[in-house]
Scaffold this motif. Structure first.
Motif, PDB file in Angstrom:
ATOM      1  N   GLU A 242      40.312  41.472  38.762  1.00 27.28           N
ATOM      2  CA  GLU A 242      39.877  41.083  37.317  1.00 27.28           C
ATOM      3  C   GLU A 242      39.129  42.220  36.713  1.00 27.28           C
ATOM      4  O   GLU A 242      39.244  42.179  35.201  1.00 27.28           O
ATOM      5  CB  GLU A 242      38.405  40.189  37.584  1.00 27.28           C
ATOM      6  CG  GLU A 242      38.634  38.644  37.703  1.00 27.28           C
ATOM      7  CD  GLU A 242      37.599  37.922  38.386  1.00 27.28           C
ATOM      8  OE1 GLU A 242      36.367  38.200  38.351  1.00 27.28           O
ATOM      9  OE2 GLU A 242      37.869  36.996  39.233  1.00 27.28           O
ATOM     10  N   LEU A 243      38.530  43.214  37.265  1.00 29.38           N
ATOM     11  CA  LEU A 243      37.881  44.299  36.822  1.00 29.38           C
ATOM     12  C   LEU A 243      39.119  45.062  35.807  1.00 29.38           C
ATOM     13  O   LEU A 243      38.758  45.649  34.884  1.00 29.38           O
ATOM     14  CB  LEU A 243      37.264  45.288  37.675  1.00 29.38           C
ATOM     15  CG  LEU A 243      36.685  46.391  37.425  1.00 29.38           C
ATOM     16  CD1 LEU A 243      35.264  46.276  36.645  1.00 29.38           C
ATOM     17  CD2 LEU A 243      36.498  47.445  38.394  1.00 29.38           C
TER      18      LEU A 243
ATOM     19  N   GLU B 238      29.149  43.099  45.210  1.00 32.37           N
ATOM     20  CA  GLU B 238      29.334  41.529  44.875  1.00 32.37           C
ATOM     21  C   GLU B 238      29.801  40.570  45.705  1.00 32.37           C
ATOM     22  O   GLU B 238      29.644  39.390  45.771  1.00 32.37           O
ATOM     23  CB  GLU B 238      30.256  41.472  43.501  1.00 32.37           C
ATOM     24  CG  GLU B 238      29.449  42.321  42.263  1.00 32.37           C
ATOM     25  CD  GLU B 238      30.637  42.297  41.058  1.00 32.37           C
ATOM     26  OE1 GLU B 238      31.524  41.609  41.251  1.00 32.37           O
ATOM     27  OE2 GLU B 238      30.356  43.077  40.139  1.00 32.37           O
ATOM     28  N   LEU B 239      30.212  41.131  47.003  1.00 33.96           N
ATOM     29  CA  LEU B 239      30.623  40.363  47.852  1.00 33.96           C
ATOM     30  C   LEU B 239      29.602  39.669  48.698  1.00 33.96           C
ATOM     31  O   LEU B 239      28.557  40.253  48.663  1.00 33.96           O
ATOM     32  CB  LEU B 239      31.539  41.284  48.769  1.00 33.96           C
ATOM     33  CG  LEU B 239      32.808  41.793  48.499  1.00 33.96           C
ATOM     34  CD1 LEU B 239      33.332  42.687  49.829  1.00 33.96           C
ATOM     35  CD2 LEU B 239      33.719  40.558  48.052  1.00 33.96           C
TER      36      LEU B 239
ATOM     37  N   LYS C  81      40.025  43.404  32.954  1.00 34.31           N
ATOM     38  CA  LYS C  81      39.156  43.600  31.831  1.00 34.31           C
ATOM     39  C   LYS C  81      38.875  45.143  31.434  1.00 34.31           C
ATOM     40  O   LYS C  81      38.949  45.064  29.846  1.00 34.31           O
ATOM     41  CB  LYS C  81      37.560  43.297  32.447  1.00 34.31           C
ATOM     42  CG  LYS C  81      36.510  42.824  31.748  1.00 34.31           C
ATOM     43  CD  LYS C  81      35.280  42.490  32.587  1.00 34.31           C
ATOM     44  CE  LYS C  81      34.019  42.818  32.045  1.00 34.31           C
ATOM     45  NZ  LYS C  81      32.810  42.694  32.878  1.00 34.31           N
TER      46      LYS C  81
ATOM     47  N   LEU D 291      31.868  46.599  43.383  1.00 29.50           N
ATOM     48  CA  LEU D 291      32.578  45.377  43.650  1.00 29.50           C
ATOM     49  C   LEU D 291      32.311  44.840  44.978  1.00 29.50           C
ATOM     50  O   LEU D 291      32.211  43.680  45.292  1.00 29.50           O
ATOM     51  CB  LEU D 291      34.100  45.734  43.496  1.00 29.50           C
ATOM     52  CG  LEU D 291      34.617  45.876  42.230  1.00 29.50           C
ATOM     53  CD1 LEU D 291      35.942  46.426  42.264  1.00 29.50           C
ATOM     54  CD2 LEU D 291      34.582  44.709  41.157  1.00 29.50           C
TER      55      LEU D 291
ATOM     56  N   THR E  40      38.756  38.291  48.444  1.00 26.53           N
ATOM     57  CA  THR E  40      37.825  38.315  47.305  1.00 26.53           C
ATOM     58  C   THR E  40      37.701  39.405  46.497  1.00 26.53           C
ATOM     59  O   THR E  40      37.665  39.447  45.245  1.00 26.53           O
ATOM     60  CB  THR E  40      36.368  38.043  48.055  1.00 26.53           C
ATOM     61  OG1 THR E  40      36.549  36.549  48.756  1.00 26.53           O
ATOM     62  CG2 THR E  40      35.147  37.449  46.683  1.00 26.53           C
ATOM     63  N   LEU E  41      37.584  40.792  47.320  1.00 25.29           N
ATOM     64  CA  LEU E  41      37.860  41.913  46.849  1.00 25.29           C
ATOM     65  C   LEU E  41      38.926  42.157  46.079  1.00 25.29           C
ATOM     66  O   LEU E  41      38.743  42.863  45.008  1.00 25.29           O
ATOM     67  CB  LEU E  41      37.657  42.970  47.888  1.00 25.29           C
ATOM     68  CG  LEU E  41      37.376  44.561  47.677  1.00 25.29           C
ATOM     69  CD1 LEU E  41      35.666  44.680  47.064  1.00 25.29           C
ATOM     70  CD2 LEU E  41      37.326  45.399  48.735  1.00 25.29           C
TER      71      LEU E  41
ATOM     72  N   ASP F  84      40.636  39.962  44.393  1.00 31.33           N
ATOM     73  CA  ASP F  84      40.514  39.178  43.026  1.00 31.33           C
ATOM     74  C   ASP F  84      39.681  39.758  42.151  1.00 31.33           C
ATOM     75  O   ASP F  84      39.828  39.873  40.801  1.00 31.33           O
ATOM     76  CB  ASP F  84      40.064  37.798  43.384  1.00 31.33           C
ATOM     77  CG  ASP F  84      40.976  36.973  44.261  1.00 31.33           C
ATOM     78  OD1 ASP F  84      42.269  37.300  44.244  1.00 31.33           O
ATOM     79  OD2 ASP F  84      40.617  36.086  44.897  1.00 31.33           O
ATOM     80  N   LYS F  85      38.476  40.057  42.793  1.00 30.19           N
ATOM     81  CA  LYS F  85      37.502  40.908  41.965  1.00 30.19           C
ATOM     82  C   LYS F  85      38.139  42.211  41.229  1.00 30.19           C
ATOM     83  O   LYS F  85      37.663  42.296  39.968  1.00 30.19           O
ATOM     84  CB  LYS F  85      36.150  41.141  42.708  1.00 30.19           C
ATOM     85  CG  LYS F  85      35.340  39.931  42.984  1.00 30.19           C
ATOM     86  CD  LYS F  85      33.855  40.228  43.442  1.00 30.19           C
ATOM     87  CE  LYS F  85      33.143  39.062  44.019  1.00 30.19           C
ATOM     88  NZ  LYS F  85      32.671  38.340  42.586  1.00 30.19           N
ATOM     89  N   THR F  86      38.643  42.807  42.108  1.00 30.54           N
ATOM     90  CA  THR F  86      39.092  44.195  41.341  1.00 30.54           C
ATOM     91  C   THR F  86      40.134  44.090  40.556  1.00 30.54           C
ATOM     92  O   THR F  86      40.316  44.585  39.453  1.00 30.54           O
ATOM     93  CB  THR F  86      39.735  45.200  42.877  1.00 30.54           C
ATOM     94  OG1 THR F  86      39.136  45.173  43.928  1.00 30.54           O
ATOM     95  CG2 THR F  86      40.021  46.639  42.184  1.00 30.54           C
TER      96      THR F  86
END
Lengths: 203, 230
Positions: free
Chosen positions: B216-217, B166-167, B220, B163, B209-210, B212-214
């Protein structure tokens, strides 16, 4: 994982506190090679080897050959430096006669002498000069004269050989280099032997 | 009798282990040499101790490299360069401080230089007049909820690392330096040649951002988990 973790910062810190990733064996081989190169380029008395010795010998021979070249060029073309220096001051070259007693006879003086002798005896110049200087060992030299008319005379020996003083200096340099190289080699060998002895004793 | 020869003696007499086992056993013993011996050996440029240092600390140092550069090949290059730098500077190490911390610090500096050289550092959304209080206050409640969910999800370091990778480069660099390696904003600004405010804004946005991405993961993963057990 959730102990003492209150926010994302704590989570990141705890996740990567002891995070490790084993590199591949290929990387290890690369690193080992680069370490060997690094050690080779770094002088270390403990690992004195034939390459260091070769470098010392090569360096010494270069120094000796350069110094020998300087001395031989000095003996082959004496006065070159002086001429070059005087050339900077727009020097005018003149043909002169240098006697053994160190007396310098310029062209102008010869001309005057010629005029006088022609007036008195009507003898040719060269004969007169020869007659006047028969008892002297003379040689024609090229000297430079600066703008203020002070002639710089190149000092030349009759035999064209290297002066004894220069030979002495050259010999001294060669001897010194020899001593330094011998001492360095001895010291390095001694150090290497000591290091090896210490290692043996440690074992 | 040295540790290695002791091992050989034992193995030879017992006769239980093969030659390969012996080599492996010696390797294990060698990497178990304590730090002071390794440092002393490295100072006298002895290859055996230099490799012992590598074997002992390379995994930890590669872990640092992986956080700063995105791919494994770059991490390996960085590890190699950093390790040589460590060996060059090991004579300057004062044994009062932690050796591990010293190694980490050198590797981090090397990573920063590496990223600068390769021009990997690009700062997105540069904003000198960033209002931290307002931005943080607006998202505070939502962030709190997401953070709790992430903590409960119990993600592995590898998942978090992917993750972070991806930043954007600037976000990744600042979050690594500030949050994980404990640098101050002033130090980060000096190291990266940016202003303190840029460092703060990059960090704030990196966190968001981190998160949000986490989130999402996790969603998922949850969906795929539910689909698997239905």
């Amino acid at each position: 994982m959730s102990r003492n973790i209150n926010n994302i910062d704590d989570l990141l810190r705890s996740s990567f506190e002891d995070f490790s990733s084993a590199p591949s064996p290929a990387v290890r081989a690369k690193v080992s090679k680069s370490i060997k190169n690094f050690n080779f380029l770094r002088f270390n008395p403990g690992s004195f080897n034939v390459f260091y010795l070769a470098a010392i010998v090569l360096g010494t021979s270069v120094v000796v050959s350069i110094s020998a070249g300087v001395f031989s060029s000095e003996s082959e073309h004496p006065g070159t430096t002086k001429n070059a220096e005087s050339g900077r001051n727009s020097a005018v070259e003149q043909s002169v006669i240098v006697t053994n007693s160190g007396k310098i006879v310029h062209d102008s003086e010869i001309a005057d002498f010629e005029e006088n002798t022609e007036e008195n005896n009507n003898f040719p110049l060269q004969q007169t000069v020869t007659d006047n200087y028969t008892d002297l060992n003379v040689s024609e030299k090229s000297v430079s004269q600066s703008d203020n008319s002070e002639a710089e005379v190149a000092v030349i020996t009759e035999t064209d050989s290297i002066p004894e003083e220069k030979l002495f200096v050259f010999d001294t340099i060669v001897e010194t280099v020899k001593i330094v190289v011998a001492d360095t080699i001895k010291t390095e060998v001694r150090k290497t032997v000591e290091v090896k002895k210490n290692r043996r004793n440690q074992k | 009798m040295s540790k290695t020869s002791l091992c050989f003696f034992t193995v030879k007499n017992i006769g239980l282990l093969s030659c390969n086992h012996y080599v492996f056993f010696c390797y294990i013993v060698d990497i178990m040499i304590d730090d002071s011996k390794i440092i002393e050996g490295c100072r006298s440029n002895r290859h055996k101790y230099q490799m012992a240092l590598y074997d002992k600390y390379a995994p930890m140092l590669r872990g640092i490299c992986l956080r700063y550069v995105k791919n494994g090949a770059d991490a390996d290059d960085l590890l190699q360069e950093g390790f040589i730098k460590i060996l060059k500077n090991i004579s300057n190490y004062v044994e009062t401080g932690s050796f591990k911390a010293w190694l980490k610090r050198i590797m981090i500096n090397q990573a920063i230089n590496f990223c600068k050289q390769k021009k990997l550092l690009k700062y997105t959304d540069l904003c000198e007049n960033f209002d931290f209080d307002t931005e943080d206050a607006n998202d505070d409640y939502d962030n709190r909820k997401v953070e709790n969910r992430i903590i409960e999800a119990n993600l592995s370091p590898q998942q978090i690392l992917s993750l972070i990778n991806e930043l954007p480069d600037g976000y990744r660099m600042v979050i690594n330096l500030y949050v994980i390696d404990g640098f101050s904003h002033k130090e980060i600004a000096e190291q990266l040649n940016i202003s303190v405010n840029t460092s703060k804004s990059q960090l704030s946005r990196a966190r968001k951002t981190l998160l949000d991405k986490t989130n999402e993961l996790i969603i998922k993963n949850k969906v795929s988990y539910e689909q698997e057990y239905k």
